[in-house]
Design a protein around this motif. Sequence first.
Motif, mmCIF file in Angstrom:
data_model
loop_
_atom_site.group_PDB
_atom_site.id
_atom_site.type_symbol
_atom_site.label_atom_id
_atom_site.label_comp_id
_atom_site.label_asym_id
_atom_site.label_seq_id
_atom_site.Cartn_x
_atom_site.Cartn_y
_atom_site.Cartn_z
ATOM 1 N N PRO A 716 -11.156 3.042 15.894
ATOM 2 C CA PRO A 716 -10.772 3.628 17.186
ATOM 3 C C PRO A 716 -9.648 4.653 17.059
ATOM 4 C CG PRO A 716 -11.075 1.260 17.400
ATOM 5 C CD PRO A 716 -11.159 1.564 15.943
ATOM 6 N N GLN A 717 -8.632 4.389 16.195
ATOM 7 C CA GLN A 717 -7.518 5.311 16.055
ATOM 8 C C GLN A 717 -7.980 6.645 15.492
ATOM 9 O OE1 GLN A 717 -4.040 4.979 16.919
ATOM 10 N NE2 GLN A 717 -4.337 7.161 16.556
ATOM 11 N N PHE A 718 -8.889 6.598 14.512
ATOM 12 C CA PHE A 718 -9.406 7.842 13.928
ATOM 13 C C PHE A 718 -10.193 8.632 14.970
ATOM 14 C CE2 PHE A 718 -12.590 10.403 11.796
ATOM 15 C CZ PHE A 718 -11.858 11.034 10.793
ATOM 16 N N LYS A 719 -11.063 7.953 15.713
ATOM 17 C CA LYS A 719 -11.861 8.639 16.740
ATOM 18 C C LYS A 719 -10.971 9.253 17.810
ATOM 19 C CE LYS A 719 -16.181 6.020 16.329
ATOM 20 N NZ LYS A 719 -17.153 5.148 17.039
ATOM 21 N N LEU A 720 -9.892 8.551 18.161
ATOM 22 C CA LEU A 720 -8.983 9.068 19.176
ATOM 23 C C LEU A 720 -8.280 10.330 18.673
ATOM 24 C CD1 LEU A 720 -7.587 8.809 21.905
ATOM 25 C CD2 LEU A 720 -5.929 7.252 20.836
ATOM 26 N N SER A 721 -7.848 10.322 17.406
ATOM 27 C CA SER A 721 -7.197 11.505 16.843
ATOM 28 C C SER A 721 -8.154 12.681 16.783
ATOM 29 C CB SER A 721 -6.657 11.189 15.441
ATOM 30 O OG SER A 721 -5.619 10.231 15.500
ATOM 31 N N LEU A 722 -9.414 12.434 16.434
ATOM 32 C CA LEU A 722 -10.408 13.505 16.391
ATOM 33 C C LEU A 722 -10.646 14.065 17.791
ATOM 34 C CD1 LEU A 722 -12.495 15.234 14.985
ATOM 35 C CD2 LEU A 722 -14.105 13.313 15.106
ATOM 36 N N GLN A 723 -10.708 13.187 18.773
ATOM 37 C CA GLN A 723 -10.889 13.645 20.156
ATOM 38 C C GLN A 723 -9.715 14.529 20.581
ATOM 39 O OE1 GLN A 723 -11.318 10.458 23.041
ATOM 40 N NE2 GLN A 723 -10.546 11.759 24.695
ATOM 41 N N ARG A 724 -8.514 14.128 20.214
ATOM 42 C CA ARG A 724 -7.337 14.924 20.583
ATOM 43 C C ARG A 724 -7.335 16.271 19.875
ATOM 44 N NH1 ARG A 724 -3.052 9.911 19.974
ATOM 45 N NH2 ARG A 724 -3.355 9.008 22.069
#
Length: 776
Positions: A716-724
């Motif tokens: 989840p943390q990686f996906k959130l950073s990519l989204q940002r």
Amino acid sequence: MLHDRVVSGAATGLLVRFEQSGPTSFTGYVVDQDDLTLRHVVDILGDGVPLALVRCTMPSDELVASGKGDGCYGFSVDFAPETLGRFEFIEARIANTAISLGQAIPIALSEPETHSATGEVKWLGELRIAGWLADAKRSRQMVTALLDGHVVHQGQALQWANLEEGREKGLAVPRFDFHLPHRFADGRARTLRVVDGAGNELKGSPLRFVAYGDRLEQLVNTLSDVSAERLRIEQFRRLFPRSLPFTSYSMIHPLIDEQCKLVEKADSSPIVAILGENNCEATLQSLQHTAERWTASVVSLNLRGEFSSDFVDFLDGEADADCVVFVTSGLAFAQSGLQRLVGAFRDAPDAAFAYADLIVAASDGSQRLIALTSFDYERLVEQGYCAHLFVASRARVVELLRRNAATNVYDLLLALVIGPTQVDVVHVPGGAGILPALDIEAEAARLLAAGIRHFSERDVSAEFRPGSGSMFPAVRVSRRPEQGTTAIVIPTRNQARLLRKCLESIRGAVKRNGAKVVVADNDSTDAETLQLFDRIAADDVSVIRVPGYFNYADIMNRAVGQIDCDRVCLLNNDIYALDDDWLEEMIGRLSEPDVGAVGALLSLPSGVTQHAGIVLGPKQSAVHVGTERIWGDPGYSDLLSVARQASAVTAACLITRTADYFAVGGLDSAYFPIDYNDVDYCLKLRALGKRIVVTPYARLLHLESASRGAVNAEAPQFKLSLQRLRERWIDALDDPYYNPLLALDETPFTALACPPRNLEPRRLHHPRMVEVAVAS
């Protein structure tokens, strides 16, 4: 009597030896008789594949007895039989050079009875298939794809992949990447079998695939609510892009010609200056088929490539012409090539010059695109990449030639460039001409002479050396580092062995540059690491305690905030330096006032490239360049042979000014605590007009993710950073250093986009940040 081999030529004075000392053991030495303090690093290779790097520090009885310094110039290496059995020959070379230590030694081990794996294959989307082979022997590097028992593809695995054998080990294995015939893009699901050269089926085979070609777009045109569906298709294509092999450029070029119909004809005709008389008939003949009116002149060049004395008189007499197109003799213009190039320049009256992509003819008769980037000053001075077809103002060219500011074509280009950032240059996507084979050695000599003059006029101190080019000339330009202090910041948590190895490997560079080393400790607890902290204090290595949960950006920000220095080098604890020159090289690149950050070329222990800059856009993300290449491979259009600009570089080894670091707020610990903070940092620098440079002359080993494990793209943390990243830098995903004719697949510079993206002429632009809310 010593049976040494004396290496001649540029390496006169080297005594080398390489021999087999046991069934799986090898020894040798390298002695530099001109510098007996030098300890070389040696590459051990199997069939050209790097297997190990060893430093020559072992004592040799023969050398001690002969009085060669202290005699400690030897090395020894041993391999497991299953590793050595993969290869037919083993050899040794001095690292970062082509100097061999004697002849390659044939391997005579018996063939293993069984293989634990044959390789693996996967579907990349649409018609693209990729994978790797477990057997690295040349005779086994053939890949065959079968559909319903019929062969639909057969070819060699010509790229490389890293096969992990533990965190700090690895083996370079052949990688393949191919496209299936276009007739299978009909929307039907099919089953494909893929086998290696011995007929062994690969893991992942049989695999299911489906390809739609342009059928999705055709379907949208039959619907009533076209606009909404087009958005969905566009998003789908961004995540799952279509691509074509480089051999299919002839399918793309008509789209470029179609765009040319929009270019308006001008009142004046350009002058086409054909540089040199060698095969100039091919250039003149190709001009007969262009829609643009033109006046051609074959310009005589002397042995140094300098313009003839009457060339400027000719240009001065053609007052009706507004621009001059410079072209390497023998280059054949593509249809609409001249018209597109001149039209783009006329639409940008303030531009210093405009240049276009090139085409090369392959041995099989196909045409391959040399897809260039938007203007890259670093690559211009080291490769002269746009000198073979460009257009500039006739009045400006005459003015420069009249005052003897330029004597050859590279001189002229560099004279047109006032400074790295004070110039507007236009890049025209799409091949405008077929480039003939170049005399690389002669071109490199001309580029080197032009570079010396250019940097002298800019009052920038630099050292020039011939580089290694295969398609274009190459020159290494080493700037003299500015005065100032440098700190190397290494974050760590436990991992004593990794940290110790890292510190030992950089000791020479630290001493040579007067740098200080700071270890940022994030709650280490094991006794070995704590004891190491006590010991390294005696070597003037500072340890800063940065407690708390793991937030890489915050750890580095807090550490840098406690250091008083002019430059800071961010360095992972799983980095291993191969020589003592890397830091000086990176500091030198940073001496240009407009350079914001400099990155290195990082290799995995297997020799496969892990990082040679970062491209934005593939998969709407950020991906590393060169991951399908092995050390020494020049890369696509010699991209890995010279220093160049990029949108971003990894913080695993990055140097930047401390003032710039604070000016943009350092790494963003709120939006990007672990992933993409380095990409975000580089984009913030570029938003201020700074350049990001990656240099192949600073090469280090990266034991990728040895510290905290491999990146989990599903976390989840990686996906959130990519989204940002996508939200904050949405316009930066159109990377100016990545050509719109290149595919947005996960491995950049390996295929053509189908269809191409925006083919409008391009200029460098600063990315724009869009503020987004931080999700909890």
